[in-house]
Scaffold this active site. Structure first.
Site, PDB file in Angstrom:
ATOM      1  N   ARG A  69      94.188   9.533 -12.395  1.00  0.00           N
ATOM      2  CA  ARG A  69      94.790   8.208 -12.663  1.00  0.00           C
ATOM      3  C   ARG A  69      95.295   7.580 -11.373  1.00  0.00           C
ATOM      4  NH1 ARG A  69      99.160   8.929 -16.886  1.00  0.00           N
ATOM      5  NH2 ARG A  69      99.459   6.694 -16.736  1.00  0.00           N
ATOM      6  N   ILE A  94      93.924  13.134   0.090  1.00  0.00           N
ATOM      7  CA  ILE A  94      92.517  12.979   0.497  1.00  0.00           C
ATOM      8  C   ILE A  94      91.931  11.817  -0.318  1.00  0.00           C
ATOM      9  CG2 ILE A  94      90.258  14.116   0.591  1.00  0.00           C
ATOM     10  CD1 ILE A  94      92.159  15.697   2.251  1.00  0.00           C
ATOM     11  N   HIS A 111      95.331  11.018  13.556  1.00  0.00           N
ATOM     12  CA  HIS A 111      95.568  12.461  13.421  1.00  0.00           C
ATOM     13  C   HIS A 111      96.240  12.970  14.700  1.00  0.00           C
ATOM     14  CE1 HIS A 111      94.805  16.459  11.791  1.00  0.00           C
ATOM     15  NE2 HIS A 111      94.571  16.816  13.037  1.00  0.00           N
ATOM     16  N   VAL A 151      86.819  15.631   5.773  1.00  0.00           N
ATOM     17  CA  VAL A 151      88.188  15.455   6.271  1.00  0.00           C
ATOM     18  C   VAL A 151      88.249  15.523   7.806  1.00  0.00           C
ATOM     19  CG1 VAL A 151      90.553  16.358   6.195  1.00  0.00           C
ATOM     20  CG2 VAL A 151      89.128  16.420   4.151  1.00  0.00           C
ATOM     21  N   ALA A 180     102.518   8.811  21.957  1.00  0.00           N
ATOM     22  CA  ALA A 180     101.124   8.396  22.187  1.00  0.00           C
ATOM     23  C   ALA A 180     100.557   7.710  20.946  1.00  0.00           C
ATOM     24  CB  ALA A 180     100.275   9.609  22.561  1.00  0.00           C
ATOM     25  N   GLU A 181     100.925   8.203  19.758  1.00  0.00           N
ATOM     26  CA  GLU A 181     100.391   7.644  18.512  1.00  0.00           C
ATOM     27  C   GLU A 181     100.833   6.198  18.305  1.00  0.00           C
ATOM     28  OE1 GLU A 181      99.641  10.890  15.236  1.00  0.00           O
ATOM     29  OE2 GLU A 181     101.760  10.837  15.747  1.00  0.00           O
TER      30      GLU A 181
HETATM   31  C1  GRF Z   1     101.516  11.192  12.539  1.00  0.00           C
HETATM   32  O1  GRF Z   1     101.636  12.416  13.201  1.00  0.00           O
HETATM   33  C2  GRF Z   1     100.085  10.927  12.201  1.00  0.00           C
HETATM   34  O2  GRF Z   1      99.197  11.498  13.106  1.00  0.00           O
HETATM   35  C3  GRF Z   1      99.953  11.546  10.860  1.00  0.00           C
HETATM   36  O3  GRF Z   1     101.208  11.292  10.232  1.00  0.00           O
HETATM   37  C4  GRF Z   1     102.205  11.234  11.212  1.00  0.00           C
HETATM   38  C5  GRF Z   1     103.076  10.020  11.085  1.00  0.00           C
HETATM   39  O4  GRF Z   1     103.686   9.939   9.856  1.00  0.00           O
HETATM   40  N1  GRF Z   1      98.805  11.038  10.176  1.00  0.00           N
HETATM   41  P1  GRF Z   1     104.556   8.660   9.492  1.00  0.00           P
HETATM   42  O5  GRF Z   1     103.753   7.435   9.865  1.00  0.00           O
HETATM   43  O6  GRF Z   1     105.810   8.723  10.320  1.00  0.00           O
HETATM   44  O7  GRF Z   1     104.831   8.764   8.031  1.00  0.00           O
END
Ligand code: GRF
Length: 196
Positions: A69, A94, A111, A151, A180-181
């Site tokens: 759902r 997923i 990631h 994945v 870095a993200e």
């Molecule tokens: C980051 O490490 C990212 O790579 C992963 O989730 C983390 C961030 O989580 N996909 P959020 O945006 O703070 O909830």
């Protein structure tokens, strides 16, 4: 006519990467706007961030709805909104094949490692950083990639390297990768939007 692109952001938790997208849209680094935020967890702090930025939210309760759902609702919302790009931002579920195929080339994820290293099912959050430390890697980083049926295995848009320093812990590494993200995600979204 100038027409900003529309994003939908999928979240499950803190929403720090959502915040980086909100900030980039607001500051004009991204020529886009967020049509809505969908959460798999109604208690996610990400929803507060979205609310503060006046973004429409869909808090879906994965645990109450169950997989079938939940995915049915998710697909209906995404189809109704039909965004240019769907951004997974700390999204812990997923996506089913029906969604990845319907929105092929229009779903991206970030990631916290240099994929294909330390990716795949069950590799998320601190588990990734712990595995990097255990393998005695000298560098790690983050990767933004397209989402496919497999994945963490879709084509890479960009990656950023981060050194692993002597004495690093999961916490210090998480923090350095996170910096870095925050830069990499809006930049990768800009590239993905240009390629549409
Ligand atoms: C980051 O490490 C990212 O790579 C992963 O989730 C983390 C961030 O989580 N996909 P959020 O945006 O703070 O909830």
């Amino acid at each position: 006519m100038h027409c900003p692109k529309h994003l939908v952001v999928l979240v499950s938790g803190n929403g720090s990467t959502l915040q980086s997208i909100i900030d980039a849209c607001r500051e004009g680094r991204l020529d886009a706007s967020i049509s809505c935020v969908i959460s798999s967890n109604p208690a996610a702090y990400a929803l507060e961030r979205a609310d503060r930025a006046n973004i429409m939210c869909f808090p879906l309760d994965y645990r109450k709805l169950g997989t079938e759902r939940y995915n049915f609702n998710l697909e209906n919302i995404l189809s109704a909104i039909s965004p240019d790009l769907i951004c997974l931002a700390g999204y812990l579920k997923i996506l089913p094949g029906t969604i990845t195929r319907k929105f092929d080339g229009r779903v991206v994820n970030i990631h916290p490692s240099l994929l294909p290293k330390f990716g795949g099912s069950g590799m998320y959050g601190d588990r990734v950083h712990a595995a990097v430390l255990q393998s005695r890697e000298t560098q790690t980083g983050c990767t933004v990639h397209y989402v496919t049926d497999e994945v963490d295995a879709g084509p890479v848009i960009l990656s950023r390297k981060v050194p692993v320093l002597p004495g690093d812990t999961v916490e210090t590494l998480r923090e350095r990768v996170h910096m870095a993200e925050i830069e990499a995600y809006p930049e990768a979204i800009r590239i993905a939007l240009e390629m549409l």
